[in-house]
Write a protein that holds these residues in place. Structure first.
Motif, PDB file in Angstrom:
ATOM      1  N   GLU A 163      -5.251 -34.073  14.162  1.00 50.85           N
ATOM      2  CA  GLU A 163      -4.587 -34.990  15.047  1.00 50.85           C
ATOM      3  C   GLU A 163      -3.575 -34.467  15.957  1.00 50.85           C
ATOM      4  OE1 GLU A 163      -3.186 -38.507  12.192  1.00 50.85           O
ATOM      5  OE2 GLU A 163      -5.291 -38.949  11.046  1.00 50.85           O
ATOM      6  N   GLN A 164      -3.081 -35.566  16.331  1.00 52.19           N
ATOM      7  CA  GLN A 164      -2.025 -35.093  17.738  1.00 52.19           C
ATOM      8  C   GLN A 164      -0.873 -35.334  16.668  1.00 52.19           C
ATOM      9  OE1 GLN A 164      -1.957 -33.451  20.310  1.00 52.19           O
ATOM     10  NE2 GLN A 164      -3.871 -33.755  21.387  1.00 52.19           N
ATOM     11  N   LYS A 167       1.925 -40.401  18.623  1.00 48.21           N
ATOM     12  CA  LYS A 167       0.974 -40.115  19.074  1.00 48.21           C
ATOM     13  C   LYS A 167       0.928 -41.012  20.345  1.00 48.21           C
ATOM     14  CE  LYS A 167      -0.722 -39.429  14.816  1.00 48.21           C
ATOM     15  NZ  LYS A 167      -2.172 -38.653  14.308  1.00 48.21           N
ATOM     16  N   SER A 168      -0.503 -41.537  20.119  1.00 46.08           N
ATOM     17  CA  SER A 168      -0.227 -42.446  21.302  1.00 46.08           C
ATOM     18  C   SER A 168      -1.165 -44.005  21.187  1.00 46.08           C
ATOM     19  CB  SER A 168      -1.841 -41.584  22.539  1.00 46.08           C
ATOM     20  OG  SER A 168      -1.934 -42.656  23.248  1.00 46.08           O
ATOM     21  N   GLU A 171      -6.450 -44.710  20.801  1.00 48.83           N
ATOM     22  CA  GLU A 171      -6.656 -43.992  19.789  1.00 48.83           C
ATOM     23  C   GLU A 171      -7.673 -42.450  20.129  1.00 48.83           C
ATOM     24  OE1 GLU A 171      -7.935 -42.877  16.175  1.00 48.83           O
ATOM     25  OE2 GLU A 171      -6.644 -44.490  16.487  1.00 48.83           O
ATOM     26  N   ASN A 174      -5.572 -39.352  20.239  1.00 53.60           N
ATOM     27  CA  ASN A 174      -4.580 -39.059  19.030  1.00 53.60           C
ATOM     28  C   ASN A 174      -5.864 -37.297  18.568  1.00 53.60           C
ATOM     29  OD1 ASN A 174      -2.462 -41.099  19.188  1.00 53.60           O
ATOM     30  ND2 ASN A 174      -3.807 -42.454  18.206  1.00 53.60           N
TER      31      ASN A 174
END
Length: 315
Positions: A163-164, A167-168, A171, A174
């Motif tokens: 996961e990044q 977060k964005s 979805e 991410n």
């Protein structure tokens, strides 16, 4: 005679999902349960062997719809409208390429406006590593669409690596993605509408072990993929392909019945699976059962210039 030989190409023992076992060391020294009798402490547990994913990382972007002037299309609520593919928003896999590695003739640069601006600079003699953006700053990287075979990478077939950190709200942004590493098994699914190959990579097998422990058999690995639909109808798993499996090529059952008592004819048609090659289209690499040349030797023995039907490495 050589033609009568039927070789048993025994595949290497499948060690991919074999539980790991190693001697425990502390500061480089073996930890002993019984030093006098030389009994070391052993750590055991589920493990995975092989390349889980390739080391190049990718991102995903949605492709916005544009009018004939190149401007973004928006709906009545001023939201961006995206291109549609099979009823879903179109998604591309992208990679940040160093500016000196970008091929301005063949690479699909995501930002069309910056691509045109850079090409104009190249036409005036500016060196590729000295190209400037709209603010006059030297460019180091460009986002390009990821190529695969003769087309582009399918976003449905990539591996989620991690996961990044930041977060964005979207979805698909991410996660960090990679091309799947070594394929572990292929499953052949079938219904009245046709057949389809579904792959399980070693990375997916590792994820299964992490969540559920080692599977009892390879059939269990495909349960995470089911149901598999072919033309909107559910299909069934009818066969699992693994490296080392024997394959006889024939055109009809009648032909197969005619050759079953003829060792020479069987030998001509008998191959084994050498590699589960390209998961996106279910490609497998077969090698004749009495062929012992290496890939390099096959390439020299069957050059593409002479043997037009020869594939990669002479296969």
């Amino acid at each position: 005679m050589k033609k009568n030989i039927l070789i048993n190409n025994i595949a290497d023992k499948d060690q991919v999902l074999t539980p790991g076992r190693k001697i425990v060391r502390k500061r480089g020294k073996i930890v002993w349960i019984d030093r006098e009798n030389k009994v070391p402490k052993i750590a055991q547990g589920d493990s995975i062997r092989g390349e889980l994913h390739l080391q190049t990382y990718y991102g995903k972007i949605k492709i916005a719809a544009k009018d004939e002037n190149g401007s973004l299309l928006k709906d009545d609520k001023r939201n961006v409208v995206y291109n549609q593919v099979d009823g879903k928003d179109e998604i591309w896999m992208v990679i940040r390429k160093p500016i000196d590695k970008v091929n301005f003739l063949t690479d699909v640069i995501i930002d069309e406006h910056i691509a045109s601006f850079l090409k104009m600079q190249l036409e005036t003699g500016v060196k590729q590593n000295e190209l400037l953006d709209f603010q006059g700053k030297t460019l180091r990287h460009l986002r390009c669409r990821v190529k695969a075979a003769r087309g582009f990478m399918n976003p449905d077939n990539v591996t989620v690596v991690k996961e990044q950190v930041y977060k964005s709200t979207k979805e698909y942004k991410n996660h960090i993605y990679a091309d799947s590493g070594e394929n572990y098994v292929f499953g052949l699914f079938e219904n009245k509408n046709g057949r389809e190959i579904i792959s399980i990579s070693k990375f997916e097998a590792a994820k299964y072990i992490e969540a559920l422990g080692a599977p009892k058999n390879k059939r269990e690995l495909f349960e995470q993929k089911e149901p598999v639909y072919i033309k909107k109808e559910e299909s069934q798993l009818i066969h699992i392909f693994e490296v080392g499996q024997k394959v006889i090529f024939y055109e009809s059952f009648k032909e197969l019945n005619e050759i079953e008592s003829d060792p020479q004819e069987i030998s001509k048609r008998l191959y084994f699976i050498k590699r589960l090659h390209q998961a996106s289209v279910g490609n497998m690499l077969f090698q004749h059962h009495i062929e012992a040349k290496t890939d390099e030797e096959l390439t020299k023995a069957y050059p593409k210039e002479t043997f037009k039907s020869a594939g990669k490495d002479g296969f």
